[in-house]
Design an enzyme around this catalytic site. Structure first.
Site, PDB file in Angstrom:
ATOM      1  N   HIS A   1       0.857  -1.269   0.101  1.00  0.00           N
ATOM      2  CA  HIS A   1       0.046  -0.102   0.178  1.00  0.00           C
ATOM      3  C   HIS A   1       0.706   1.346  -0.120  1.00  0.00           C
ATOM      4  O   HIS A   1       0.526   2.183   0.907  1.00  0.00           O
ATOM      5  CB  HIS A   1      -0.950  -0.054   1.134  1.00  0.00           C
ATOM      6  CG  HIS A   1      -2.010  -1.082   1.144  1.00  0.00           C
ATOM      7  ND1 HIS A   1      -2.698  -1.593   0.182  1.00  0.00           N
ATOM      8  CD2 HIS A   1      -2.688  -1.599   2.254  1.00  0.00           C
ATOM      9  CE1 HIS A   1      -3.422  -2.518   0.377  1.00  0.00           C
ATOM     10  NE2 HIS A   1      -3.446  -2.516   1.787  1.00  0.00           N
TER      11      HIS A   1
ATOM     12  N   HIS B   1      -9.677   1.581   0.440  1.00  0.00           N
ATOM     13  CA  HIS B   1      -9.483   0.416   1.317  1.00  0.00           C
ATOM     14  C   HIS B   1     -10.708   0.501   2.604  1.00  0.00           C
ATOM     15  O   HIS B   1     -10.251   0.555   3.794  1.00  0.00           O
ATOM     16  CB  HIS B   1      -8.074   0.790   1.945  1.00  0.00           C
ATOM     17  CG  HIS B   1      -7.791  -0.726   2.366  1.00  0.00           C
ATOM     18  ND1 HIS B   1      -8.133  -1.258   3.858  1.00  0.00           N
ATOM     19  CD2 HIS B   1      -6.980  -1.721   2.055  1.00  0.00           C
ATOM     20  CE1 HIS B   1      -7.477  -2.474   3.887  1.00  0.00           C
ATOM     21  NE2 HIS B   1      -6.813  -2.782   2.729  1.00  0.00           N
TER      22      HIS B   1
ATOM     23  N   GLU C   1     -11.598  -4.389  -2.928  1.00  0.00           N
ATOM     24  CA  GLU C   1     -10.677  -3.115  -3.359  1.00  0.00           C
ATOM     25  C   GLU C   1     -10.526  -3.584  -4.731  1.00  0.00           C
ATOM     26  O   GLU C   1      -9.833  -4.299  -5.263  1.00  0.00           O
ATOM     27  CB  GLU C   1      -9.306  -2.972  -2.730  1.00  0.00           C
ATOM     28  CG  GLU C   1      -9.046  -3.063  -1.313  1.00  0.00           C
ATOM     29  CD  GLU C   1      -7.730  -3.414  -0.883  1.00  0.00           C
ATOM     30  OE1 GLU C   1      -6.848  -3.147  -1.162  1.00  0.00           O
ATOM     31  OE2 GLU C   1      -7.799  -4.358  -0.078  1.00  0.00           O
TER      32      GLU C   1
HETATM   33  C1  GLA Z   1      -4.777  -5.410   2.466  1.00  0.00           C
HETATM   34  C2  GLA Z   1      -3.888  -6.331   2.802  1.00  0.00           C
HETATM   35  C3  GLA Z   1      -4.025  -7.170   3.895  1.00  0.00           C
HETATM   36  C4  GLA Z   1      -3.991  -6.355   5.027  1.00  0.00           C
HETATM   37  C5  GLA Z   1      -4.648  -5.266   4.915  1.00  0.00           C
HETATM   38  C6  GLA Z   1      -4.292  -3.951   6.092  1.00  0.00           C
HETATM   39  O1  GLA Z   1      -6.232  -5.624   2.175  1.00  0.00           O
HETATM   40  O2  GLA Z   1      -4.268  -7.260   1.576  1.00  0.00           O
HETATM   41  O3  GLA Z   1      -3.154  -8.201   3.994  1.00  0.00           O
HETATM   42  O4  GLA Z   1      -2.527  -5.971   5.108  1.00  0.00           O
HETATM   43  O5  GLA Z   1      -4.489  -4.340   3.710  1.00  0.00           O
HETATM   44  O6  GLA Z   1      -4.241  -4.486   7.142  1.00  0.00           O
END
Ligand code: GLA
Length: 396
Positions: A140, A214, A352
């Site tokens: 991210h 997200h 997402e």
């Molecule tokens: C994303 C990832 C997860 C986790 C979340 C945040 O969706 O795929 O593995 O890291 O973000 O906690």
């Protein structure tokens, strides 16, 4: 019935309006429908920087609050089948908590949403090294991704749709990425209960981009009910299996006969603990990217979530090739969110729309490349409705 149709009923059919909630509501909704956009303060960070928010609200009872920290959805209030509105997203009451407990609640994630193996990728023969923040991988956007920066508010407009446009310029080299990236995040809400989120980006050097939202949804809204009883449909015949570090192996695997088959509405809890499937063990539940059916570049229904208890339904439309479904597996009751509520595993799900994880290192995946002169666009539409129209108490 969506809220927009219900609204029209209220405005134009007195009998139906009375059935829906009485003369007061009728008077309230007789005029032209409109969606309101308002700017308001949302507190300060520990270093004194002020965070602002924009609230979009419509006559159908939907209200969404987006803050400048992370251009994140901080609250999203949606009526249930009885017309009672409730907040369906996880988050915090104050901005500093978002920086102290980074879980990407409601955030804009980028420059590259999801993971890049070991934080390395190669573009035109040059290898770039990104910040690593997830067991040696890049997640991210790195240590200070788009979720942790303050965005500017470019414009705020009432009307249907009402819109709020946020922008952020990521300097060349930020978190290791090449190119100055100019990004906008636009949020719009109309009277038909559609929330549209659109990310756009341009660059001055060839680079990679993958931006998504997200939000952690729980359609039962603050009742304490888990999302494991939510019915999920994902229109994908294939998904991208991962290794133990949640990096795709490159395979596109058929969902048929696996816990990943959500082509028909299925309760999330039914197979989330199915340890016979190694992928469920690797993900600690669902934390996987689905390769969406349909034609790439055409907006289509990616996922539908229905909460049988409240009657709320959310549909997500997108043109993106992939959809990451994360079942909130890392929510471990160590943090308390809005109203002091402790968040535990199964309290929310994240969907997402995006490119596939690790796309820059996987030749067979749709490309994440962005060149100067081109514009990156990722649009997602959230359409809200209920399984039954609202009825006043006592009416059968
Ligand atoms: C994303 C990832 C997860 C986790 C979340 C945040 O969706 O795929 O593995 O890291 O973000 O906690």
């Amino acid at each position: 019935m969506n809220f927009g149709e219900r609204n029209m009923l209220r405005g134009f059919r007195p009998l139906a309006a009375a059935w829906l909630g009485g003369a007061a509501l009728l008077l309230l909704n007789m005029g032209a429908t409109a969606v309101d956009a308002k700017r308001e303060p949302f507190g300060a960070l520990a270093d004194g920087r002020q965070v602002e928010a924009v609230v979009l609200s419509n006559n159908a009872g939907i209200r969404v609050k987006i803050m400048t920290l992370g251009a994140a959805i901080q609250a999203l209030s949606i009526p249930d089948r009885s017309g009672h509105a409730g907040d369906v997203v996880l988050g915090f009451d104050s901005p500093q908590e978002y920086l102290q407990n980074p879980s990407y609640f409601g955030a804009t994630v980028g420059r590259f949403a999801n993971r890049i193996a070991k934080g390395h990728f190669t573009l035109d023969g040059k290898t770039y090294t990104l910040a690593t923040n997830d067991h040696g991988n890049h997640l991210h956007g790195g240590l200070k991704g788009f979720d942790k920066v303050l965005w500017s508010i470019d414009s705020v407009k009432s009307g249907s749709p009402a819109t709020a446009v946020f922008s952020y310029t990521s300097p060349d080299g930020e978190e290791g990425y090449p190119g100055t990236l100019r990004v906008t995040a636009s949020y719009s809400l109309n009277d038909a209960a559609v929330l549209r989120v659109e990310f756009r980006a341009t660059t001055d050097k060839s680079t990679i981009v993958n931006i998504s939202n997200h939000s952690y949804f729980n359609l039962s809204a603050e009742t304490g009910a888990s999302v494991l009883s939510h019915l999920l449909q994902v229109n994908a015949a294939k998904y991208t299996p991962v290794d133990v570090g949640l990096i795709p192996t490159g395979e596109l695997r058929a969902v048929e006969g696996t816990p990943f088959d959500f082509r028909k509405p299925t309760a999330i809890g039914l197979r989330v603990r199915d340890g016979h499937d190694q992928q469920i063990r690797y993900g600690r539940g669902y934390d996987h990217n689905f390769a969406l059916d349909g034609t790439l570049g055409e907006s289509r229904l990616a996922a539908r979530v229905a909460d049988p208890s409240s009657g709320r339904i959310m549909e997500i439309f997108t043109k993106a090739p992939g959809l990451q479904f994360y079942s909130g597996n890392f929510l471990d009751a160590t943090i308390a969110g809005k109203g002091g509520r402790v968040y535990r595993e199964g309290d929310a799900l994240v969907l997402e729309p995006q490119l596939f994880p690790d796309a820059p290192n996987q030749k067979t995946f749709p490309s994440a490349r962005l060149d100067p002169g081109n514009t990156y666009v990722n649009t997602m539409e959230y359409r809200f409705s209920t399984d039954k129209p609202a009825r006043p108490a006592g009416v059968k």
